[in-house]
Design an enzyme around this catalytic site. Sequence first.
Site, PDB file in Angstrom:
ATOM      1  N   SER A 115     -27.229 -17.507  34.375  1.00  0.00           N
ATOM      2  CA  SER A 115     -26.490 -16.671  33.551  1.00  0.00           C
ATOM      3  C   SER A 115     -26.782 -15.087  33.963  1.00  0.00           C
ATOM      4  O   SER A 115     -27.802 -14.797  34.587  1.00  0.00           O
ATOM      5  CB  SER A 115     -27.336 -16.938  32.299  1.00  0.00           C
ATOM      6  OG  SER A 115     -27.013 -16.189  31.258  1.00  0.00           O
ATOM      7  N   TYR A 158     -35.963 -16.452  28.664  1.00  0.00           N
ATOM      8  CA  TYR A 158     -34.686 -16.764  28.853  1.00  0.00           C
ATOM      9  C   TYR A 158     -34.227 -16.351  30.526  1.00  0.00           C
ATOM     10  O   TYR A 158     -33.785 -16.984  31.313  1.00  0.00           O
ATOM     11  CB  TYR A 158     -33.659 -16.854  28.089  1.00  0.00           C
ATOM     12  CG  TYR A 158     -32.266 -17.467  28.417  1.00  0.00           C
ATOM     13  CD1 TYR A 158     -31.993 -18.639  28.633  1.00  0.00           C
ATOM     14  CD2 TYR A 158     -31.171 -16.038  28.616  1.00  0.00           C
ATOM     15  CE1 TYR A 158     -30.658 -18.963  29.039  1.00  0.00           C
ATOM     16  CE2 TYR A 158     -29.875 -16.792  28.926  1.00  0.00           C
ATOM     17  CZ  TYR A 158     -29.716 -18.098  29.123  1.00  0.00           C
ATOM     18  OH  TYR A 158     -28.408 -18.572  29.472  1.00  0.00           O
TER      19      TYR A 158
END
Length: 306
Positions: free
Chosen positions: A156, A182
């Site tokens: 990501s 994350y």
Amino acid sequence: MIETAFGFSSTAADVVRGVELGGRRAVVTGGASGIGVETARALASAGAEVTLAVRDVSAGERTAKDIAATTGNEKVFVAELDLTDLASVRGFAAGWQGALDILVNNAGVMASPEEYTEQGWELQFATNHLGHFALATGLHDALVAAGNARVVVVSSSGHQLSPVVFDDLNFAFRPYDRWLAYGQSKTANVLFAVEASRRWAADGITANALMPGAIYTNLQRHTEGRGSGKTPPELIKTVEQGAATSVLLAVSPALEGIGGRYCADCNEAEVLDRRSGTLSGVARYALDRDNAERLWTVSEGLLAEG
């Protein structure tokens, strides 16, 4: 630099059109929801045997039936896999029979509340990186048997939020921040692709990472359904578009023999020395070979202890 005819608006079906995958076998983790479904559907539409590796077997079976109905390919199977449970991961790998041509490490969690596995590993790092690391290394022999296997790693642009903080992987000394956690896990995804490609090159295995784009899926369940809330509407992709780069890395002739890259919008991303504030680009630290080697060694050590 990998450049293709595809881009932001391309769909998984666009990318796989004209590709023949008969006789090939693929595993897609998290294949029962989000872009995992469309990744699996595209691979099945090209004739591949596809196994959906999922936590929710019932959801997986419903998805498998839908994919079989829409593609005419009955070779869509379901197997249970919980990436946070090492016994589950090891059981999946041990139970795999024969060669594996394509492994898509697609499943993941994003910005989840503070939580730890029984080993004390921060949940996002454990799910997004360590579980997939254990899976890929456990399936290494099957990938070797394929002769020219590909590992596709869904990362990501969130990796730009944090490098891997080796001295505090589990937030033992820092206040927990779900976005930093994350980001660290998504950087780990890229580093895995870099080191896997280096270590496994002689086995004919390549690994590449990607940014699928901003897509509204169940991944956003911890973020009120809107990611970080900062993505302009015109940059939001459909799930079919979001799966395109994963499928490109899995099947495109442009990636033959090429590993350790990071792609977005179906093309290789620019290397960044500062956070871009956009959905494009890859941080230089995420491609750093020393970081990649260190992460591999640390990961092996954690799994040995776990």
